[in-house]
Design a protein around this motif. Structure first.
Motif, short mmCIF file in Angstrom:
data_model
loop_
_atom_site.label_atom_id
_atom_site.label_comp_id
_atom_site.label_asym_id
_atom_site.label_seq_id
_atom_site.Cartn_x
_atom_site.Cartn_y
_atom_site.Cartn_z
N ASP A 77 12.23 -41.02 -17.46
CA ASP A 77 12.10 -42.44 -17.17
C ASP A 77 11.16 -43.11 -18.15
O ASP A 77 9.95 -42.88 -18.14
N LEU A 78 11.72 -43.96 -19.01
CA LEU A 78 10.93 -44.70 -20.01
C LEU A 78 10.91 -46.19 -19.68
O LEU A 78 10.82 -47.03 -20.57
N GLY A 79 10.99 -46.52 -18.39
CA GLY A 79 11.01 -47.93 -18.00
C GLY A 79 10.20 -48.23 -16.75
O GLY A 79 10.39 -49.29 -16.13
N ASN A 80 9.32 -47.32 -16.34
CA ASN A 80 8.51 -47.50 -15.12
C ASN A 80 9.39 -47.69 -13.88
O ASN A 80 8.94 -48.25 -12.87
N ASN A 81 10.64 -47.26 -13.94
CA ASN A 81 11.56 -47.47 -12.83
C ASN A 81 11.17 -46.65 -11.60
O ASN A 81 11.33 -47.11 -10.47
N TYR A 82 10.65 -45.46 -11.85
CA TYR A 82 10.21 -44.61 -10.73
C TYR A 82 9.07 -45.30 -9.97
O TYR A 82 9.04 -45.28 -8.74
N TYR A 83 8.13 -45.89 -10.72
CA TYR A 83 7.03 -46.61 -10.07
C TYR A 83 7.55 -47.82 -9.29
O TYR A 83 7.01 -48.18 -8.24
N ARG A 84 8.59 -48.46 -9.82
CA ARG A 84 9.10 -49.70 -9.22
C ARG A 84 9.88 -49.43 -7.94
O ARG A 84 9.71 -50.15 -6.94
N PHE A 85 10.72 -48.40 -7.94
CA PHE A 85 11.63 -48.18 -6.82
C PHE A 85 11.32 -46.94 -6.00
O PHE A 85 11.89 -46.77 -4.92
N GLY A 86 10.47 -46.07 -6.53
CA GLY A 86 10.25 -44.80 -5.85
C GLY A 86 11.24 -43.76 -6.32
O GLY A 86 12.13 -44.03 -7.13
N GLN A 124 6.64 -53.84 -6.66
CA GLN A 124 5.53 -54.14 -7.55
C GLN A 124 6.03 -54.76 -8.85
O GLN A 124 7.07 -54.36 -9.38
N ASP A 125 5.28 -55.75 -9.36
CA ASP A 125 5.64 -56.28 -10.68
C ASP A 125 4.96 -55.43 -11.75
O ASP A 125 4.17 -54.53 -11.45
N ASP A 126 5.27 -55.73 -13.00
CA ASP A 126 4.80 -54.86 -14.09
C ASP A 126 3.28 -54.84 -14.22
O ASP A 126 2.69 -53.80 -14.52
N ASP A 127 2.65 -55.98 -14.01
CA ASP A 127 1.19 -56.02 -14.10
C ASP A 127 0.55 -55.10 -13.07
O ASP A 127 -0.42 -54.38 -13.37
N ASP A 128 1.07 -55.12 -11.83
CA ASP A 128 0.52 -54.27 -10.78
C ASP A 128 0.77 -52.80 -11.08
O ASP A 128 -0.09 -51.95 -10.84
N ILE A 129 1.96 -52.49 -11.59
CA ILE A 129 2.28 -51.10 -11.93
C ILE A 129 1.35 -50.59 -13.02
O ILE A 129 0.75 -49.52 -12.90
N GLU A 130 1.20 -51.38 -14.07
CA GLU A 130 0.41 -50.94 -15.22
C GLU A 130 -1.08 -50.92 -14.92
O GLU A 130 -1.84 -50.21 -15.58
N ALA A 131 -1.49 -51.68 -13.90
CA ALA A 131 -2.91 -51.68 -13.52
C ALA A 131 -3.33 -50.32 -12.98
O ALA A 131 -4.51 -49.97 -13.01
#
Length: 525
Positions: free
Chosen positions: A360-369, A392-399
């Motif tokens: 996963d090179l798109g933070n999709n796992y963080y976004r959807f589980g 979660q939006d990208d800012d929250d994920i990357e935080a």
């Protein structure tokens, strides 16, 4: 007394009932058919039912057997709708294998013989044109089946079937358009077997996920609610991202059959050239390929054990290749449906294949589980906005990312047990104690200086190591800027330069003192 047409339909229906399918249905598939017929028998004739089953669970098998049984017991016609030509043809072949004689309604189909058929298969746009031109008689259609029902393109056809039972089937009962929720078009959802259950009972392979922390704040969201192709291509076509993709492939999937999903044709072409230059067998496929080219490429992919196929969403539905070992999501998406479709392409079991890899090179796992999580589809169906608003939006994920040095840089600090410094936690602690936010960077500089000195014999060694920290410094500055809500380009540029100057000054002024604190003796002159 029955008309000639109704007698003809009865005869055709009887012919179907005598056919014997060679498909063996699993118990959960038989259970799904029973549930649908139970609803069909008890609900109004114009009831709209939605059935959910994961990719690979056999939705086409289920509704093909359902059509066979329906025609056996009812003097009504059936219409199956799909959204793509490939799915249309695959569905027709599956129905035929179940003994259901059917007619494909495409742009070239001659409909003069339509009275001879009780089952039609049509693509949505073609069907819409034929119905608007009054070229297809649907007065006796009792059952309408909509494959991949989450696509909003089907909605415009509902007006033609006010007296028909409509069955929509999908792996993800969630519309990509918040303004067009599926609950507005369907009266009820039946949730089928879960991914977890299908994996446990060895109907699907289990996904082994390798996720990378990706900086995606440069991506823009378009009117459809997902990331734009342009912003995705600007990011994923960059040399740094192409190198990261290649490195991830070599680390986790080298020599394995791999399918790569991209958001944009140019990105996929760049991926092709990157892998080809590395001597890896690779092909590129997008929706501009001719039918002949597509067939040749997919045959090559099937027959080549270590093949890499880079594509642009064209293979998310209607494509089954059980020999796939790895799925690479070289893109980000805000669509839960697309996330499940892409990963599902690798979930088919084959011989001893019980697992497959997902990079996963798109933070999709963080976004959807995790793919295969026990999602409450009933809640998602009934309250889609509640679900989407909680993502979660990208800012929250990357935080929540913990930046790690590259392996090459980390190897230059072998004497340091820990090189990480938590900017966010330091900021929270400092401000809650009434200190100025400036102390955060001062403490960060001191920590960077410490690990440089810890791994050096003299100040010149330490200054050399400091030059290797550019990426680490950039990450810390980015995190600090978010903490103080200041992120203009000029400010960040100045802050990074100032940080590097202060780090070098700190090393020159404090090398001897810190060295002696670490080792218990002064450095040699």
């Amino acid at each position: 007394m029955q008309s000639r047409e109704m007698k003809g339909m009865a005869n055709l229906s009887h012919e179907v009932q005598e056919k014997k399918t060679d498909k063996e249905l699993y118990s959960y598939q038989k259970g799904a058919i029973d549930q649908v017929f139970e609803k069909f028998d008890s609900a109004p004739d114009d009831y709209h039912l939605l059935y959910q089953l994961p990719t690979g669970g056999g939705k086409t098998v289920i509704f093909s057997e359902l059509v066979r049984q329906y025609l056996k017991n009812h003097n009504k016609k059936v219409l199956v709708m799909t959204h793509r030509v490939e799915l249309c043809n695959q569905t027709s072949k599956m129905l035929t294998s179940f003994g259901v004689v059917n007619k494909v309604v495409n742009s070239t189909a001659n409909l003069e013989d339509q009275d001879e058929y009780v089952c039609f298969v049509a693509m949505v746009e073609t069907l819409n044109n034929r119905l608007n031109d009054d070229m297809l008689d649907i007065s006796d259609v009792g059952l309408v089946i909509i494959d991949e029902a989450h696509y909003n393109s089907f909605n415009k056809l509902f007006k033609f079937f006010n007296n028909s039972f409509i069955l929509g089937v999908t792996a993800t009962p969630l519309s990509s358009n918040k303004n067009l929720p599926m609950k507005d078009n369907y009266d009820e959802l039946i949730a089928g077997e879960s991914i977890g259950s299908l994996i446990e009972n060895e109907f699907l392979a289990k996904a082994e996920v390798f996720q990378y922390d990706m900086g995606l704040t440069s991506l823009e969201v378009g009117s459809n609610g997902d990331y734009t192709v342009k912003s995705s291509e600007d990011l994923y076509s960059s040399p740094a991202m192409l190198e990261k993709l290649l490195d991830a492939y070599k680390k986790h999937s080298k020599g394995k059959k791999t399918l790569i999903f991209n958001n944009g044709i140019n990105t996929s072409i760049h991926v092709y050239h990157t892998f080809d230059a590395a001597g890896i067998p690779v092909r590129h496929l997008d929706n501009t390929a001719t039918k002949k080219q597509r067939k040749e490429i997919l045959n090559w992919f099937k027959e080549t054990p270590d093949a890499v196929l880079t594509s642009v969403s064209i293979l998310t539905t209607g494509f089954d290749e059980p020999t796939i070992d790895t799925i690479i999501l070289n893109r980000a998406t805000k669509s839960l449906t697309l996330y499940y479709q892409m990963i599902g392409r690798g979930s088919r079991i084959l011989n001893n294949k019980s697992t497959f890899k997902v990079i996963d090179l798109g933070n999709n796992y963080y976004r959807f589980g995790p793919w295969g999580a026990d999602l409450d589809w009933q809640t998602i169906f009934n309250n889609p906005n509640f679900y989407m608003d909680r993502l979660q939006d990208d800012d929250d994920i990357e935080a929540n990312f913990r930046h790690e040095m590259s392996e090459e840089v980390r190897a230059e600090f072998p004497k340091s047990k820990e090189v990480y410094f938590d900017i966010k936690a330091t900021y929270i602690s400092a401000t809650s104690n009434g200190e100025s936010s400036k102390v955060v960077l001062e403490r960060s500089i001191a920590q960077h200086a410490y690990i440089c000195i810890e791994n050096s014999e003299d100040v010149y060694d330490a200054l050399g190591l400091a030059k290797l920290l550019a990426e680490d410094i950039n990450n810390r500055i980015q995190t600090y800027a978010k903490c103080i809500s200041r992120s203009t380009f000029n400010f960040l540029h100045w802050l990074k330069d100032d940080y590097k100057k202060k780090l070098n000054a700190y090393l020159r002024a404090n090398f001897d003192t810190v060295f002696e604190d670490i080792h218990g003796y002064p450095p040699e002159d």
